[in-house]
Enzyme design. Sequence first.
Site, PDB file in Angstrom:
ATOM      1  N   TYR A 103       0.826  -1.397   0.127  1.00 39.62           N
ATOM      2  CA  TYR A 103       0.048   0.292   0.043  1.00 39.62           C
ATOM      3  C   TYR A 103       0.724   1.111  -0.186  1.00 39.62           C
ATOM      4  O   TYR A 103       0.658   2.480   0.386  1.00 39.62           O
ATOM      5  CB  TYR A 103      -0.773   0.409   1.395  1.00 39.62           C
TER       6      TYR A 103
ATOM      7  N   ASN B  92     -13.228  -3.384   3.476  1.00 44.06           N
ATOM      8  CA  ASN B  92     -14.111  -3.706   2.240  1.00 44.06           C
ATOM      9  C   ASN B  92     -13.810  -5.114   1.602  1.00 44.06           C
ATOM     10  O   ASN B  92     -13.833  -5.365   0.388  1.00 44.06           O
ATOM     11  CB  ASN B  92     -14.029  -2.539   1.538  1.00 44.06           C
TER      12      ASN B  92
HETATM   13  P1  IDP Z   1      -9.352   0.047  -3.624  1.00 45.07           P
HETATM   14  O1  IDP Z   1      -9.167  -1.071  -2.699  1.00 45.07           O
HETATM   15  O2  IDP Z   1     -10.659   0.329  -4.518  1.00 45.07           O
HETATM   16  O3  IDP Z   1      -7.950  -0.197  -4.969  1.00 45.07           O
HETATM   17  P2  IDP Z   1      -7.975   2.737  -2.706  1.00 45.07           P
HETATM   18  O4  IDP Z   1      -8.580   4.080  -2.941  1.00 45.07           O
HETATM   19  O5  IDP Z   1      -6.470   1.545  -3.864  1.00 45.07           O
HETATM   20  O6  IDP Z   1      -8.918   1.592  -3.401  1.00 45.07           O
HETATM   21  O7  IDP Z   1      -7.049   2.027  -0.953  1.00 45.07           O
HETATM   22  C1  IDP Z   1      -6.951   1.321  -0.550  1.00 45.07           C
HETATM   23  C2  IDP Z   1      -7.095   0.770   0.778  1.00 45.07           C
HETATM   24  O8  IDP Z   1      -7.439   1.951   1.457  1.00 45.07           O
HETATM   25  C3  IDP Z   1      -9.645   0.608   0.145  1.00 45.07           C
HETATM   26  O9  IDP Z   1      -9.728  -0.763  -0.190  1.00 45.07           O
HETATM   27  C4  IDP Z   1      -9.772   0.667   2.009  1.00 45.07           C
HETATM   28  O10 IDP Z   1      -8.945  -0.536   2.010  1.00 45.07           O
HETATM   29  C5  IDP Z   1      -8.401   1.618   2.026  1.00 45.07           C
HETATM   30  N1  IDP Z   1      -8.655   2.818   2.410  1.00 45.07           N
HETATM   31  C6  IDP Z   1      -9.303   3.824   1.622  1.00 45.07           C
HETATM   32  N2  IDP Z   1     -10.068   5.105   1.542  1.00 45.07           N
HETATM   33  C7  IDP Z   1     -10.208   4.443   3.136  1.00 45.07           C
HETATM   34  C8  IDP Z   1     -10.927   6.244   3.516  1.00 45.07           C
HETATM   35  O11 IDP Z   1     -11.078   7.001   3.157  1.00 45.07           O
HETATM   36  N3  IDP Z   1     -10.414   4.940   5.002  1.00 45.07           N
HETATM   37  C9  IDP Z   1     -10.532   3.899   4.943  1.00 45.07           C
HETATM   38  N4  IDP Z   1      -9.884   3.882   4.566  1.00 45.07           N
HETATM   39  C10 IDP Z   1      -9.773   3.455   3.157  1.00 45.07           C
END
Ligand code: IDP
Length: 150
Positions: free
Chosen positions: A50, A113
């Site tokens: 990440y 998620n």
């Molecule tokens: P993605 O998994 O759909 O590609 P990304 O923006 O790459 O989404 O973010 C990576 C992961 O970080 C997300 O799947 C989620 O688990 C976490 N994440 C992203 N934005 C947030 C937030 O605003 N709050 C908490 N966790 C977040």
Amino acid sequence: MIEKSFVMMKPDAVARRLMGKVLTRFEEKGLKIVAMKLIHINEDLAKTHYGEHSDKPFFNDLVSYIISSPSLAMVIEGDDAISLIRKIVGATNPKEADLGTIRGDYAMDMGRNIIHASDAPESAKREINLFFNEEEICDYEITDNIWLYE
Ligand code: IDP
Ligand code: MG
């Protein structure tokens, strides 16, 4: 074009016993699982995976979540697999994800998620190499290809 994507059921998917249901969605669509392992991700690996989010406010919570319990790491192959799998997975925020997507159907919260999927060919390559050796990725034919692809 046949592509490989890195897909990972996060700790909540494993702990909520959703692995079978989620895997079934990819199999039934016609995608091919070419690598798979249950892995308890350590902090270094989580931070590398990440890395693009290291300056985000949610980064520390994200790393804690990912290292909290085992994940199921996979490489999934198929025609246009990278964008197709992102569609099957749904929007990052499960509240906004369409019903019928994995996140739309099984998750409630952005921070829980349940699944990761590569977002582009470059990230797929990087993530596959981060989690798997070449010999862990299986090259095999499935005979239903004649019914899936014209
Ligand atoms: P993605 O998994 O759909 O590609 P990304 O923006 O790459 O989404 O973010 C990576 C992961 O970080 C997300 O799947 C989620 O688990 C976490 N994440 C992203 N934005 C947030 C937030 O605003 N709050 C908490 N966790 C977040
Ligand atoms: Mg992402």
